[in-house]
Scaffold this motif. Structure first.
Motif, PDB file in Angstrom:
ATOM      1  N   ASN A  22      37.282  45.616  39.163  1.00 11.55           N
ATOM      2  CA  ASN A  22      38.335  44.449  39.512  1.00 11.55           C
ATOM      3  C   ASN A  22      39.211  44.154  40.768  1.00 11.55           C
ATOM      4  N   HIS A  51      35.410  45.136  33.709  1.00 11.28           N
ATOM      5  CA  HIS A  51      35.779  44.314  34.170  1.00 11.28           C
ATOM      6  C   HIS A  51      36.020  43.380  34.068  1.00 11.28           C
ATOM      7  N   TRP A  52      35.956  42.088  34.823  1.00 11.33           N
ATOM      8  CA  TRP A  52      37.150  41.229  34.807  1.00 11.33           C
ATOM      9  C   TRP A  52      38.282  40.894  33.701  1.00 11.33           C
ATOM     10  N   THR A  88      41.359  35.489  34.976  1.00 11.89           N
ATOM     11  CA  THR A  88      40.113  36.614  34.691  1.00 11.89           C
ATOM     12  C   THR A  88      39.773  36.419  36.625  1.00 11.89           C
ATOM     13  N   THR A  89      39.591  37.996  36.760  1.00 13.82           N
ATOM     14  CA  THR A  89      39.459  38.433  38.285  1.00 13.82           C
ATOM     15  C   THR A  89      37.888  37.707  39.201  1.00 13.82           C
ATOM     16  N   ARG A  90      37.257  37.556  37.952  1.00 19.06           N
ATOM     17  CA  ARG A  90      35.934  36.158  38.333  1.00 19.06           C
ATOM     18  C   ARG A  90      36.126  35.369  38.446  1.00 19.06           C
TER      19      ARG A  90
END
Length: 248
Positions: A181, A101-102, A111-113
């Motif tokens: 994500n 993730h991220w 990043t996704t975050r």
């Protein structure tokens, strides 16, 4: 030299004109009618015949999720009917590393975050690495607002381990990565770190946000994510979801 007569201004009458009187009389009548309606509504509220709700502009800061509409709730009911309901199993072997993730480079060098922080925040400014350096974030789970991105967690609406228990254990790593994500559904929420960690990997039978007014949004989102990803729900989870929907 003769004085030049002045022309009447638009919207006004000359001496002896009477066109202003009917307009003022109509305004007075309209004001009286509105006043009587307000008094009647107040009286009916006191008698318990109707309920009046007064919105508080400060109650829902800009950027916070709005209340689920009736169509959202109806869609959630339909989606819930399409979920597989079965007893929950917890296959061995879970590890967060199985859900990469991220992701980096989701949008530019973000990043996704970071994308979620930009999407859900207000007046967010970032540095060259896409890290927010200022802004504010409203946490819909507890109604708190934060000005430091470090106080914000990105919650997986359906937690990674809950996903594992609901069917993701059988997915490929690539599919689990897309789930972790997912920016297309309502899977990712920017919320207070404390509320996210209080939730852990619990489903709605065991945890709902402390802010009760967010419950409808929460279960509508939960059902959507499970429906999009074809994840199952256990009987206790289903009952909790129906109970919240019944009050929406």
């Amino acid at each position: 030299m003769a004085k030049k007569p002045s022309a009447n201004r638009p919207g006004r009458t000359g001496k002896g004109g009477k066109s202003g009187k009917p307009a003022s009389r109509l305004a007075a009548i309209a004001g009286t009618v509105i006043g009587l309606l307000v008094i009647a509504a107040f009286a009916l509220q006191q008698l318990g015949v109707i309920e009046l709700e007064v919105g508080d502009p400060a109650a829902a800061p800009q950027g916070s999720p709005g209340s689920a509409s009736s169509s959202d709730v109806e869609q959630a009911r339909q989606q819930l009917e399409e979920l597989t309901i079965e007893e929950e199993h917890d296959p061995p072997g879970y590890d967060r590393a199985l859900f990469p993730h991220w992701d980096r480079g989701v949008e530019g060098n973000c990043t996704t975050r970071q994308v979620v922080l930009l999407r859900d925040g207000e007046d967010v400014e970032t540095d060259d690495n896409c890290q927010p350096v200022s802004g504010s974030w409203y946490s819909a789970f507890d109604g708190e607002t934060f000005t430091d991105a470090q106080d914000i967690d990105i919650d997986h609406m359906v937690a990674l381990k809950e996903g594992w228990r609901s069917g993701a254990h059988a997915w490929s790593t690539e599919e689990r990565q897309r789930f972790a994500n997912d920016l297309d559904s309502s899977q990712l929420w920017a919320v207070s770190a404390s509320s996210n960690r209080s939730k852990g990997d619990a489903d709605p039978a065991n945890w709902l946000p402390p802010l009760e007014s967010s419950h409808c949004d929460y279960v509508v989102s939960w059902i959507e994510v499970k429906h999009v990803w074809n994840l199952s729900a256990d009987p206790e989870e289903e009952a909790a979801l129906r109970e919240v929907l019944d009050g929406c």
